[in-house]
Scaffold this motif. Structure first.
Motif, PDB file in Angstrom:
ATOM      1  N   GLY A  80      70.456  82.447  58.119  1.00 63.05           N
ATOM      2  CA  GLY A  80      70.801  83.071  56.853  1.00 63.05           C
ATOM      3  C   GLY A  80      71.557  82.137  55.925  1.00 63.05           C
ATOM      4  N   GLN A  81      71.714  82.575  54.699  1.00 61.66           N
ATOM      5  CA  GLN A  81      72.503  81.867  53.704  1.00 61.66           C
ATOM      6  C   GLN A  81      73.359  82.886  52.967  1.00 61.66           C
ATOM      7  N   SER A  82      74.448  82.415  52.420  1.00 62.26           N
ATOM      8  CA  SER A  82      75.340  83.306  51.682  1.00 62.26           C
ATOM      9  C   SER A  82      74.872  83.417  50.235  1.00 62.26           C
ATOM     10  N   PHE A  83      74.759  84.641  49.735  1.00 64.51           N
ATOM     11  CA  PHE A  83      74.415  84.906  48.338  1.00 64.51           C
ATOM     12  C   PHE A  83      75.524  85.755  47.740  1.00 64.51           C
ATOM     13  N   GLN A  84      76.121  85.290  46.643  1.00 60.54           N
ATOM     14  CA  GLN A  84      77.247  85.998  46.030  1.00 60.54           C
ATOM     15  C   GLN A  84      76.935  86.524  44.626  1.00 60.54           C
ATOM     16  N   SER A  85      75.907  85.983  43.989  1.00 59.04           N
ATOM     17  CA  SER A  85      75.578  86.370  42.615  1.00 59.04           C
ATOM     18  C   SER A  85      75.000  87.781  42.565  1.00 59.04           C
ATOM     19  N   ASP A  86      75.259  88.470  41.468  1.00 63.00           N
ATOM     20  CA  ASP A  86      74.694  89.809  41.268  1.00 63.00           C
ATOM     21  C   ASP A  86      73.181  89.761  41.096  1.00 63.00           C
ATOM     22  N   ARG A  87      72.635  88.584  40.857  1.00 64.37           N
ATOM     23  CA  ARG A  87      71.195  88.425  40.648  1.00 64.37           C
ATOM     24  C   ARG A  87      70.413  88.375  41.962  1.00 64.37           C
ATOM     25  N   TYR A  88      71.118  88.386  43.098  1.00 61.36           N
ATOM     26  CA  TYR A  88      70.454  88.251  44.396  1.00 61.36           C
ATOM     27  C   TYR A  88      70.825  89.377  45.355  1.00 61.36           C
ATOM     28  N   PHE A  89      69.957  89.582  46.338  1.00 62.88           N
ATOM     29  CA  PHE A  89      70.288  90.465  47.459  1.00 62.88           C
ATOM     30  C   PHE A  89      71.310  89.742  48.324  1.00 62.88           C
ATOM     31  N   TRP A  90      72.381  90.438  48.649  1.00 59.49           N
ATOM     32  CA  TRP A  90      73.420  89.826  49.474  1.00 59.49           C
ATOM     33  C   TRP A  90      73.038  89.912  50.949  1.00 59.49           C
ATOM     34  N   SER A  91      73.431  88.887  51.686  1.00 63.64           N
ATOM     35  CA  SER A  91      73.233  88.850  53.131  1.00 63.64           C
ATOM     36  C   SER A  91      74.387  89.578  53.810  1.00 63.64           C
ATOM     37  N   ARG A  92      74.271  89.703  55.110  1.00 65.66           N
ATOM     38  CA  ARG A  92      75.399  90.277  55.837  1.00 65.66           C
ATOM     39  C   ARG A  92      76.516  89.235  55.909  1.00 65.66           C
ATOM     40  N   PRO A  93      77.766  89.659  56.040  1.00 67.48           N
ATOM     41  CA  PRO A  93      78.861  88.686  56.083  1.00 67.48           C
ATOM     42  C   PRO A  93      78.769  87.808  57.329  1.00 67.48           C
ATOM     43  N   SER A  94      79.339  86.620  57.231  1.00 68.89           N
ATOM     44  CA  SER A  94      79.321  85.670  58.351  1.00 68.89           C
ATOM     45  C   SER A  94      80.712  85.074  58.518  1.00 68.89           C
ATOM     46  N   VAL A  95      81.252  85.160  59.727  1.00 72.00           N
ATOM     47  CA  VAL A  95      82.570  84.603  60.009  1.00 72.00           C
ATOM     48  C   VAL A  95      82.564  83.087  59.829  1.00 72.00           C
ATOM     49  N   ILE A  96      81.437  82.447  60.124  1.00 67.02           N
ATOM     50  CA  ILE A  96      81.343  80.989  60.045  1.00 67.02           C
ATOM     51  C   ILE A  96      80.635  80.530  58.777  1.00 67.02           C
ATOM     52  N   ASN A  97      80.444  81.445  57.821  1.00 65.36           N
ATOM     53  CA  ASN A  97      79.758  81.139  56.557  1.00 65.36           C
ATOM     54  C   ASN A  97      78.401  80.487  56.802  1.00 65.36           C
ATOM     55  N   TYR A  98      77.648  81.047  57.736  1.00 64.37           N
ATOM     56  CA  TYR A  98      76.302  80.566  58.059  1.00 64.37           C
ATOM     57  C   TYR A  98      76.282  79.073  58.381  1.00 64.37           C
ATOM     58  N   SER A  99      77.287  78.628  59.129  1.00 62.34           N
ATOM     59  CA  SER A  99      77.367  77.247  59.604  1.00 62.34           C
ATOM     60  C   SER A  99      77.523  76.243  58.467  1.00 62.34           C
ATOM     61  N   THR A 100      78.141  76.675  57.372  1.00 59.50           N
ATOM     62  CA  THR A 100      78.412  75.776  56.256  1.00 59.50           C
ATOM     63  C   THR A 100      79.908  75.538  56.162  1.00 59.50           C
ATOM     64  N   GLY A 101      80.303  74.282  56.133  1.00 62.05           N
ATOM     65  CA  GLY A 101      81.716  73.938  56.064  1.00 62.05           C
ATOM     66  C   GLY A 101      82.285  74.103  54.664  1.00 62.05           C
ATOM     67  N   THR A 147      79.895  91.548  60.700  1.00 59.40           N
ATOM     68  CA  THR A 147      79.265  90.246  60.910  1.00 59.40           C
ATOM     69  C   THR A 147      78.398  90.293  62.163  1.00 59.40           C
ATOM     70  N   SER A 148      77.450  89.376  62.252  1.00 63.05           N
ATOM     71  CA  SER A 148      76.595  89.325  63.437  1.00 63.05           C
ATOM     72  C   SER A 148      77.268  88.505  64.536  1.00 63.05           C
ATOM     73  N   GLY A 149      76.765  88.613  65.746  1.00 65.14           N
ATOM     74  CA  GLY A 149      77.320  87.867  66.875  1.00 65.14           C
ATOM     75  C   GLY A 149      77.160  86.368  66.719  1.00 65.14           C
ATOM     76  N   SER A 150      76.100  85.945  66.072  1.00 63.83           N
ATOM     77  CA  SER A 150      75.853  84.505  65.916  1.00 63.83           C
ATOM     78  C   SER A 150      76.448  83.952  64.627  1.00 63.83           C
ATOM     79  N   GLY A 151      76.623  84.822  63.625  1.00 60.76           N
ATOM     80  CA  GLY A 151      77.072  84.363  62.320  1.00 60.76           C
ATOM     81  C   GLY A 151      75.953  83.723  61.513  1.00 60.76           C
ATOM     82  N   LEU A 152      74.725  83.764  62.048  1.00 56.03           N
ATOM     83  CA  LEU A 152      73.588  83.093  61.410  1.00 56.03           C
ATOM     84  C   LEU A 152      72.459  84.052  61.044  1.00 56.03           C
ATOM     85  N   ASP A 153      72.623  85.334  61.292  1.00 54.97           N
ATOM     86  CA  ASP A 153      71.545  86.307  61.127  1.00 54.97           C
ATOM     87  C   ASP A 153      70.970  86.289  59.706  1.00 54.97           C
ATOM     88  N   PRO A 154      69.661  86.013  59.563  1.00 54.96           N
ATOM     89  CA  PRO A 154      69.059  85.938  58.233  1.00 54.96           C
ATOM     90  C   PRO A 154      68.570  87.276  57.688  1.00 54.96           C
TER      91      PRO A 154
END
Length: 198
Positions: free
Chosen positions: A60-81, A127-134
């Motif tokens: 998955g990826q994080s989407f914050q804009s109102d123009r997009y469908f938001w993903s589920r939250p991720s504790v690890i921000n989808y493996s992005t530092g 959040t998902s168990g993996s933090g990566l759920d797309p």
């Protein structure tokens, strides 16, 4: 007591098993994957029209804009530092249900969703168990239609059709629930907006 013959057999058996498991089998899987399943074997990568990698359909990826469908939250921000680079980590918060921090995190997500007019669903709050759920559920996507329709000046029925066309069924017809890959849906949303001039 081991004889020289027994010792020789043990060494030969070890070498043969090593050859099979460390070289032959991985090589077979590599060749099989590249010939018959190249998309999956190379990470299920999604590319744009210029052949640039946008992401993977598996992460998955994080989407914050109102123009997009938001993903589920991720504790690890989808493996992005913090610097935007990939960290390669996967994981959950591991907070117990009795932990006040978990309750605080959930309440923050619910508040954020309600502030923008989205009815909270489990996968938009937890959040998902993996933090990566797309994926998100169909209901989670439908609950975001009004916000996106306003932001993009689209007919809500057009968004419903997009959701319908991107709904993935249960695995093997019996496992899991119907779901939507958020990245694929948002890519299609951008393409659709371009086609109609928004």
């Amino acid at each position: 007591m081991l004889s020289v013959n027994d010792f020789s057999k043990a060494i030969r058996a070890t070498l043969i098993l090593w050859l099979i498991t460390a070289i032959i089998y991985p090589l077979f899987i590599l060749i099989f994957g590249q010939i018959f399943l190249p998309y999956q074997a190379n990470g299920s990568l999604i590319k744009d029209n210029q052949n640039n990698i946008i992401g993977s359909s598996l992460i998955g990826q994080s989407f914050q804009s109102d123009r997009y469908f938001w993903s589920r939250p991720s504790v690890i921000n989808y493996s992005t530092g913090e610097d935007g680079g990939e960290t390669g980590v996967s994981g959950a918060s591991n907070l117990a249900p009795s932990n006040p921090d978990l309750v605080k995190n959930i309440e923050a997500e619910i508040t954020k969703l309600k502030q923008v007019g989205i009815t909270p669903t489990a996968d938009l709050v937890y959040t998902s168990g993996s933090g990566l759920d797309p994926h998100i559920s169909i209901q989670s996507a439908q609950n975001q239609i009004e916000r996106i329709a306003i932001a993009r000046n689209l007919d809500p029925n057009q968004l419903r059709e997009l959701i319908k066309s991107h709904t993935e069924g249960r695995f093997l017809g019996i496992f899991g629930e119907p779901r939507i890959n958020t990245l694929k849906l948002n890519i299609e949303l951008d393409e659709f907006s371009k086609e109609i001039g928004y």
